[in-house]
Design an enzyme around this catalytic site. Structure first.
Site, PDB file in Angstrom:
ATOM      1  N   ASP A 148       0.835  -1.193   0.000  1.00 31.46           N
ATOM      2  CA  ASP A 148       0.000   0.000   0.000  1.00 31.46           C
ATOM      3  C   ASP A 148       0.877   1.253   0.000  1.00 31.46           C
ATOM      4  O   ASP A 148       1.970   1.256   0.566  1.00 31.46           O
ATOM      5  CB  ASP A 148      -0.906   0.002   1.233  1.00 31.46           C
ATOM      6  CG  ASP A 148      -2.015   1.028   1.132  1.00 31.46           C
ATOM      7  OD1 ASP A 148      -2.398   1.369   0.006  1.00 31.46           O
ATOM      8  OD2 ASP A 148      -2.500   1.479   2.185  1.00 31.46           O
ATOM      9  N   HIS A 222      -7.437  -0.561 -10.117  1.00 29.12           N
ATOM     10  CA  HIS A 222      -7.457   0.470  -9.074  1.00 29.12           C
ATOM     11  C   HIS A 222      -6.546   1.638  -9.428  1.00 29.12           C
ATOM     12  O   HIS A 222      -6.964   2.802  -9.354  1.00 29.12           O
ATOM     13  CB  HIS A 222      -7.040  -0.150  -7.739  1.00 29.12           C
ATOM     14  CG  HIS A 222      -6.983   0.826  -6.610  1.00 29.12           C
ATOM     15  ND1 HIS A 222      -8.088   1.524  -6.166  1.00 29.12           N
ATOM     16  CD2 HIS A 222      -5.936   1.246  -5.835  1.00 29.12           C
ATOM     17  CE1 HIS A 222      -7.744   2.318  -5.169  1.00 29.12           C
ATOM     18  NE2 HIS A 222      -6.442   2.171  -4.953  1.00 29.12           N
TER      19      HIS A 222
END
Length: 309
Positions: A148, A222
């Site tokens: 992330d 994404h």
């Protein structure tokens, strides 16, 4: 440039604690809560002295409606409530909040101790709307297994340029707009997908976070939805997102610091399928937002002034 609060320009620590608070009877308690918030940096310094290596910090942010109570004559130009989104079964609710406390350090116990002291200090003037204890998962991965924050600006200078209000709103220079959402992942359904399919949904390789080649990266991935360029420059935010959860419910507390709320709003519209191109982020088929709110984190100088009004 006024001094930004110290919690969000440095890279995130290993542990974070997020408290979203509602002020009860803001007209009655607003100024006492503002005074308590203004005293938080001193409390952090005092408690953090017990272990300087833990780097305890807390960023204090205020919601739009509460800001008008404590500072009715001056407000950040771009501060506004978060607007809920609904599109073809995908929802991003607006849950609001008057005060956001973003506590972080290398020690979960120090985070908890600070949160307890702050909650006791504010007393009956507030109630807790949401409390999330975040943690670094493995080598900085989301619970989906992907690294992330790969798109985060690198270095203090780049992070400051992305996060901080500047000369466009000089009274509030050194402050930052804050966008938050809490997501609940369907990890069982996600785990059932083959790795290659997961990578197509994210747009990156799972082991090393390398971006997929353009020829194989879907427009619904994404990163295809949240990496936006305008006038040849990428729109940037500073992410401090953290995994959280139990064996019963787990997900991600997403928090972005930015110089304009227009940026995360554009990203979210592209994720939810409300950007006008008919596409949505397919990660949203495996994760659902259960909260959403905007805040403003003033500079240290403005934070102190709020306590004197």
């Amino acid at each position: 440039m006024p001094s930004p609060q110290p919690g969000f320009i440095p890279a995130p620590s290993r542990n974070a604690l997020f408290l979203v608070l509602r002020v009860l009877d803001p007209e009655k308690h607003g100024q006492s809560v503002a005074r308590g918030a203004a005293g938080i940096p001193a409390l952090v310094e005092k408690l953090g002295a017990a272990d300087p290596r833990a780097k305890l910090a807390c960023t204090v942010s205020f919601g739009s409606e509460f800001w008008d109570v404590i500072s009715p004559k001056q407000r950040p130009a771009g501060l506004r409530p978060f607007r809920a989104i609904a599109a073809q079964g995908r929802t991003a609710p607006s849950t609001g909040g008057d005060l956001l406390l973003h506590i972080l350090s290398r020690r979960h116990d120090l985070n908890f101790e600070l949160a307890m002291r702050l909650r006791n200090q504010l007393g009956d003037a507030v109630e807790v709307m949401d409390e999330v204890h975040g943690f670094q998962y493995l080598d900085s991965r989301d619970l989906t297994g992907f690294i992330d924050g790969t798109e985060n600006p690198k270095g203090a200078g780049a992070r400051a340029r992305a996060a901080l209000v500047g000369e466009e709103d000089p009274v509030f220079a050194g402050g930052s707009y804050v966008f938050t959402q809490r997501y609940v992942h369907d990890l069982e359904r996600w785990a059932a997908l083959p790795r290659k399919e997961q990578e197509r949904i994210i747009g990156r390789r799972k082991p090393d976070s390398a971006e997929l080649p353009e020829r194989v990266k879907p427009a619904t991935a994404h990163i295809s939805r949240v990496v936006i360029e305008e006038n040849g420059e990428e729109l940037e935010i500073v992410r401090h997102s953290f995994p959280y959860g139990t064996v019963s419910e787990a997900g991600l507390f997403f928090i972005a610091y930015c110089k304009s709320l227009d940026i995360p709003e554009k990203m979210l519209n592209r994720m939810m399928g409300t950007a006008g191109d008919g596409l949505h982020d397919h990660l949203m088929d495996h994760s659902r937002a259960v909260s959403g709110a905007n805040f403003f984190a003033p500079s240290l100088e403005v934070l102190r002034s709020l306590g004197r009004r």
